[in-house]
Design a protein around this motif. Sequence first.
Motif, PDB file in Angstrom:
ATOM      1  N   LYS A   1       0.835  -1.369  -0.115  1.00 50.11           N
ATOM      2  CA  LYS A   1       0.006   0.045  -0.052  1.00 50.11           C
ATOM      3  C   LYS A   1       0.935   1.406   0.211  1.00 50.11           C
ATOM      4  CE  LYS A   1      -3.857   1.966   2.358  1.00 50.11           C
ATOM      5  NZ  LYS A   1      -4.712   1.994   3.476  1.00 50.11           N
ATOM      6  N   TYR A   2       1.935   1.258   0.814  1.00 44.01           N
ATOM      7  CA  TYR A   2       2.713   2.490   0.843  1.00 44.01           C
ATOM      8  C   TYR A   2       3.597   2.717  -0.423  1.00 44.01           C
ATOM      9  CZ  TYR A   2       6.523   5.426   2.440  1.00 44.01           C
ATOM     10  OH  TYR A   2       7.621   6.556   2.701  1.00 44.01           O
ATOM     11  N   VAL A   3       4.105   1.411  -0.949  1.00 43.96           N
ATOM     12  CA  VAL A   3       5.082   1.748  -1.884  1.00 43.96           C
ATOM     13  C   VAL A   3       4.235   2.271  -3.287  1.00 43.96           C
ATOM     14  CG1 VAL A   3       6.506   0.312  -3.535  1.00 43.96           C
ATOM     15  CG2 VAL A   3       6.924   0.103  -1.027  1.00 43.96           C
ATOM     16  N   MET A   4       2.958   1.204  -3.486  1.00 41.10           N
ATOM     17  CA  MET A   4       2.372   1.832  -4.846  1.00 41.10           C
ATOM     18  C   MET A   4       1.641   2.920  -4.658  1.00 41.10           C
ATOM     19  SD  MET A   4       3.508  -0.760  -6.279  1.00 41.10           S
ATOM     20  CE  MET A   4       2.931   0.046  -7.953  1.00 41.10           C
ATOM     21  N   THR A   5       1.052   3.228  -3.523  1.00 42.42           N
ATOM     22  CA  THR A   5       0.507   4.587  -3.405  1.00 42.42           C
ATOM     23  C   THR A   5       1.144   5.883  -4.088  1.00 42.42           C
ATOM     24  OG1 THR A   5      -1.058   3.886  -1.838  1.00 42.42           O
ATOM     25  CG2 THR A   5      -0.876   6.281  -2.029  1.00 42.42           C
ATOM     26  N   ARG A   6       2.553   5.593  -3.763  1.00 42.88           N
ATOM     27  CA  ARG A   6       3.695   6.777  -4.102  1.00 42.88           C
ATOM     28  C   ARG A   6       4.010   6.498  -5.607  1.00 42.88           C
ATOM     29  NH1 ARG A   6       2.629   6.254   0.816  1.00 42.88           N
ATOM     30  NH2 ARG A   6       3.046   7.794   2.225  1.00 42.88           N
ATOM     31  N   LEU A   7       3.867   5.156  -6.127  1.00 50.15           N
ATOM     32  CA  LEU A   7       4.464   5.036  -7.474  1.00 50.15           C
ATOM     33  C   LEU A   7       3.290   4.932  -8.511  1.00 50.15           C
ATOM     34  CD1 LEU A   7       7.094   2.229  -6.635  1.00 50.15           C
ATOM     35  CD2 LEU A   7       7.545   4.515  -7.222  1.00 50.15           C
ATOM     36  N   TYR A   8       1.994   5.083  -7.933  1.00 51.90           N
ATOM     37  CA  TYR A   8       1.032   4.689  -8.937  1.00 51.90           C
ATOM     38  C   TYR A   8       1.019   5.695 -10.414  1.00 51.90           C
ATOM     39  CZ  TYR A   8      -4.055   4.841 -10.508  1.00 51.90           C
ATOM     40  OH  TYR A   8      -5.157   4.474 -11.273  1.00 51.90           O
TER      41      TYR A   8
ATOM     42  N   TYR B   1       3.464   7.018 -11.588  1.00 56.90           N
ATOM     43  CA  TYR B   1       4.294   6.638 -12.649  1.00 56.90           C
ATOM     44  C   TYR B   1       4.259   5.344 -13.390  1.00 56.90           C
ATOM     45  CZ  TYR B   1       6.517  10.448  -9.670  1.00 56.90           C
ATOM     46  OH  TYR B   1       6.939  11.594  -9.044  1.00 56.90           O
ATOM     47  N   VAL B   2       3.638   4.385 -12.657  1.00 58.95           N
ATOM     48  CA  VAL B   2       3.697   3.042 -12.999  1.00 58.95           C
ATOM     49  C   VAL B   2       2.351   2.460 -13.817  1.00 58.95           C
ATOM     50  CG1 VAL B   2       5.609   2.285 -11.879  1.00 58.95           C
ATOM     51  CG2 VAL B   2       3.360   1.922 -10.952  1.00 58.95           C
ATOM     52  N   PHE B   3       1.344   3.294 -13.385  1.00 60.51           N
ATOM     53  CA  PHE B   3      -0.081   2.938 -14.137  1.00 60.51           C
ATOM     54  C   PHE B   3      -0.480   3.388 -15.519  1.00 60.51           C
ATOM     55  CE2 PHE B   3      -4.496   3.183 -14.793  1.00 60.51           C
ATOM     56  CZ  PHE B   3      -5.043   2.068 -14.304  1.00 60.51           C
ATOM     57  N   CYS B   4      -0.484   2.469 -16.183  1.00 58.50           N
ATOM     58  CA  CYS B   4      -0.664   2.767 -17.850  1.00 58.50           C
ATOM     59  C   CYS B   4       0.614   3.863 -18.156  1.00 58.50           C
ATOM     60  CB  CYS B   4      -2.013   3.490 -17.912  1.00 58.50           C
ATOM     61  SG  CYS B   4      -2.397   3.576 -19.754  1.00 58.50           S
ATOM     62  N   PRO B   5       1.901   3.252 -18.007  1.00 57.92           N
ATOM     63  CA  PRO B   5       2.796   4.181 -18.534  1.00 57.92           C
ATOM     64  C   PRO B   5       2.849   4.319 -20.100  1.00 57.92           C
ATOM     65  CG  PRO B   5       3.563   1.785 -17.783  1.00 57.92           C
ATOM     66  CD  PRO B   5       2.212   2.085 -17.528  1.00 57.92           C
ATOM     67  N   GLU B   6       3.642   5.396 -20.191  1.00 59.60           N
ATOM     68  CA  GLU B   6       3.648   5.792 -21.657  1.00 59.60           C
ATOM     69  C   GLU B   6       4.481   4.685 -22.566  1.00 59.60           C
ATOM     70  OE1 GLU B   6       5.190   9.626 -22.183  1.00 59.60           O
ATOM     71  OE2 GLU B   6       3.305  10.670 -21.219  1.00 59.60           O
ATOM     72  N   THR B   7       5.532   4.083 -21.651  1.00 60.65           N
ATOM     73  CA  THR B   7       6.329   2.993 -22.502  1.00 60.65           C
ATOM     74  C   THR B   7       5.539   1.852 -22.930  1.00 60.65           C
ATOM     75  OG1 THR B   7       6.943   2.414 -20.289  1.00 60.65           O
ATOM     76  CG2 THR B   7       8.327   3.849 -21.264  1.00 60.65           C
ATOM     77  N   THR B   8       4.255   1.775 -22.490  1.00 60.63           N
ATOM     78  CA  THR B   8       3.695   0.421 -22.699  1.00 60.63           C
ATOM     79  C   THR B   8       2.596   0.757 -23.844  1.00 60.63           C
ATOM     80  OG1 THR B   8       1.818   0.574 -21.053  1.00 60.63           O
ATOM     81  CG2 THR B   8       4.026  -0.369 -20.616  1.00 60.63           C
ATOM     82  N   ASP B   9       1.472  -0.172 -24.323  1.00 58.78           N
ATOM     83  CA  ASP B   9       0.607   0.102 -25.158  1.00 58.78           C
ATOM     84  C   ASP B   9      -0.649  -0.212 -24.456  1.00 58.78           C
ATOM     85  OD1 ASP B   9       0.882  -2.802 -25.013  1.00 58.78           O
ATOM     86  OD2 ASP B   9       0.563  -3.229 -26.716  1.00 58.78           O
ATOM     87  N   ASP B  10      -0.704  -0.089 -23.126  1.00 63.06           N
ATOM     88  CA  ASP B  10      -1.711  -0.272 -22.341  1.00 63.06           C
ATOM     89  C   ASP B  10      -3.155   0.468 -22.753  1.00 63.06           C
ATOM     90  OD1 ASP B  10      -0.138  -2.020 -20.857  1.00 63.06           O
ATOM     91  OD2 ASP B  10       0.050  -0.804 -18.966  1.00 63.06           O
TER      92      ASP B  10
ATOM     93  N   GLU C   1     -11.318   0.782 -11.467  1.00 63.45           N
ATOM     94  CA  GLU C   1     -10.219   1.746 -12.055  1.00 63.45           C
ATOM     95  C   GLU C   1      -9.602   2.689 -11.056  1.00 63.45           C
ATOM     96  OE1 GLU C   1      -9.245   5.306 -14.011  1.00 63.45           O
ATOM     97  OE2 GLU C   1     -11.218   4.932 -13.082  1.00 63.45           O
ATOM     98  N   LEU C   2     -10.610   3.112 -10.018  1.00 66.72           N
ATOM     99  CA  LEU C   2     -10.301   4.063  -8.856  1.00 66.72           C
ATOM    100  C   LEU C   2      -9.361   3.914  -7.905  1.00 66.72           C
ATOM    101  CD1 LEU C   2     -13.964   5.565  -8.480  1.00 66.72           C
ATOM    102  CD2 LEU C   2     -12.133   6.475 -10.263  1.00 66.72           C
ATOM    103  N   LYS C   3      -8.986   2.411  -7.713  1.00 68.32           N
ATOM    104  CA  LYS C   3      -7.885   2.093  -6.549  1.00 68.32           C
ATOM    105  C   LYS C   3      -6.565   2.323  -7.253  1.00 68.32           C
ATOM    106  CE  LYS C   3     -11.698   1.262  -4.351  1.00 68.32           C
ATOM    107  NZ  LYS C   3     -12.128   1.867  -3.065  1.00 68.32           N
ATOM    108  N   GLN C   4      -5.966   2.658  -6.259  1.00 72.41           N
ATOM    109  CA  GLN C   4      -4.429   2.943  -6.531  1.00 72.41           C
ATOM    110  C   GLN C   4      -3.472   1.785  -6.142  1.00 72.41           C
ATOM    111  OE1 GLN C   4      -2.980   6.528  -5.032  1.00 72.41           O
ATOM    112  NE2 GLN C   4      -4.100   7.591  -6.662  1.00 72.41           N
ATOM    113  N   VAL C   5      -4.146   0.945  -5.099  1.00 66.29           N
ATOM    114  CA  VAL C   5      -3.305  -0.256  -4.691  1.00 66.29           C
ATOM    115  C   VAL C   5      -3.514  -1.514  -5.366  1.00 66.29           C
ATOM    116  CG1 VAL C   5      -2.288  -1.595  -2.768  1.00 66.29           C
ATOM    117  CG2 VAL C   5      -3.030   0.819  -2.452  1.00 66.29           C
ATOM    118  N   PRO C   6      -2.756  -2.433  -6.206  1.00 66.21           N
ATOM    119  CA  PRO C   6      -3.242  -3.713  -6.518  1.00 66.21           C
ATOM    120  C   PRO C   6      -4.201  -4.470  -5.525  1.00 66.21           C
ATOM    121  CG  PRO C   6      -0.765  -3.141  -6.888  1.00 66.21           C
ATOM    122  CD  PRO C   6      -1.097  -2.279  -5.856  1.00 66.21           C
ATOM    123  N   LYS C   7      -3.878  -4.601  -4.470  1.00 63.68           N
ATOM    124  CA  LYS C   7      -4.631  -5.317  -3.316  1.00 63.68           C
ATOM    125  C   LYS C   7      -6.142  -4.834  -3.745  1.00 63.68           C
ATOM    126  CE  LYS C   7      -5.293  -7.008   1.202  1.00 63.68           C
ATOM    127  NZ  LYS C   7      -4.701  -7.171   2.641  1.00 63.68           N
ATOM    128  N   ASP C   8      -6.326  -3.465  -3.315  1.00 58.11           N
ATOM    129  CA  ASP C   8      -7.692  -2.956  -3.409  1.00 58.11           C
ATOM    130  C   ASP C   8      -8.367  -3.176  -4.781  1.00 58.11           C
ATOM    131  OD1 ASP C   8      -6.998  -2.020  -1.032  1.00 58.11           O
ATOM    132  OD2 ASP C   8      -6.383   0.133  -1.530  1.00 58.11           O
TER     133      ASP C   8
END
Length: 334
Positions: free
Chosen positions: A62-69, A71-80, A128-135
């Motif tokens: 929760k701590y790590v991904m809330t702060r990295l969300y 930068y890493v959710f649907c990043p420009e380097t992918t075709d997500d 889609e609104l959640k920032q933590v993978p577990k959520d």
Amino acid sequence: MRSGRKIFKHCQAFTESMVGKWNMGADEMSECVQDFYQHLSEHLEVNCSSDHAQDVMDDVEKYVMTRLYRYVFCPETTDDEKKDLAIQKRIKDLHWVTTEMLCSPLDEEIPEVSDYVSKAIIDLSEMELKQVPKDKLRCRTSCSKHVFNAIKAKTNKTVSADDFLPTLIYIVLKTNPPRLMSSIQYIIRFGNSRKLMSGEDDYYFTTLCCVVAFIEKLDAQSLNLSSEQFELYMSGQAPPPHWPKTNGASSSSSSSGSAALSQVHTRLVQLKELKERQGCVTENAGQLKSDLIDWTDELEMQNLSSATAIGSAAQSAIDSDIIENELLPPPLQP
């Protein structure tokens, strides 16, 4: 406490280092995060019970991904994003598919069933609104449980996979959740892999992936239709058989109109609930920010008060020395 503080500092240092690598590829970012999870998990398993270690790892994620969300959710380097738009258009084109075509036992005319369907749609939309993978996984799991309850309310018997899977396909088609592929990839890349590969979360997440794959490849044979019918329905050149005929009786038209109005009302209620929940999240975030500011101000005041007290004590000691020196007789002259 000392061990917890050490873990916190370790997580803080890791997130700061990852922010500096925001332009790294998604797979490389994922590998870094998974390595961090693994090393920390192995350390915790040596020093505490497995249940406690899992609880700590949940907090770490929760701590790590809330702060990295960001930068890493649907990043420009992918075709997500491209995949999101593709599956969203695909689902939109399949809006005419019914429960009968999918062989689902669902009957939305039953109020209890309709209520569970609405709850399942809301849970799937909120993923889609959640920032933590577990959520995100929790939203997915909650959606599946509402689907199970909807089927039970209709059949009054144990739900089988033959009933559950087509019903879930129908729910996904009816919801058309935003950024679905991005959420799936985010969970795969940055969720705790040990958590993801065990328990009911693993089952429901795997089922969702199968549903998406089915929708992508859904064809006439999947719906027991001829190729000509399927193409006509997909292109909109002909209405599906369950749609009202333009030359039908007025009673049929009235009934279909009422059903449409009821569906619109249901969607409005869902949107209202989502807006209220979003408002609560925003309000809680604002309160948290205010509390942090108050806490920081309080610490600064405490530090200032301590410094002032020390300064006053030092000044008093100096003044005392001056007074004592004034009382002494003048020095002897040679």
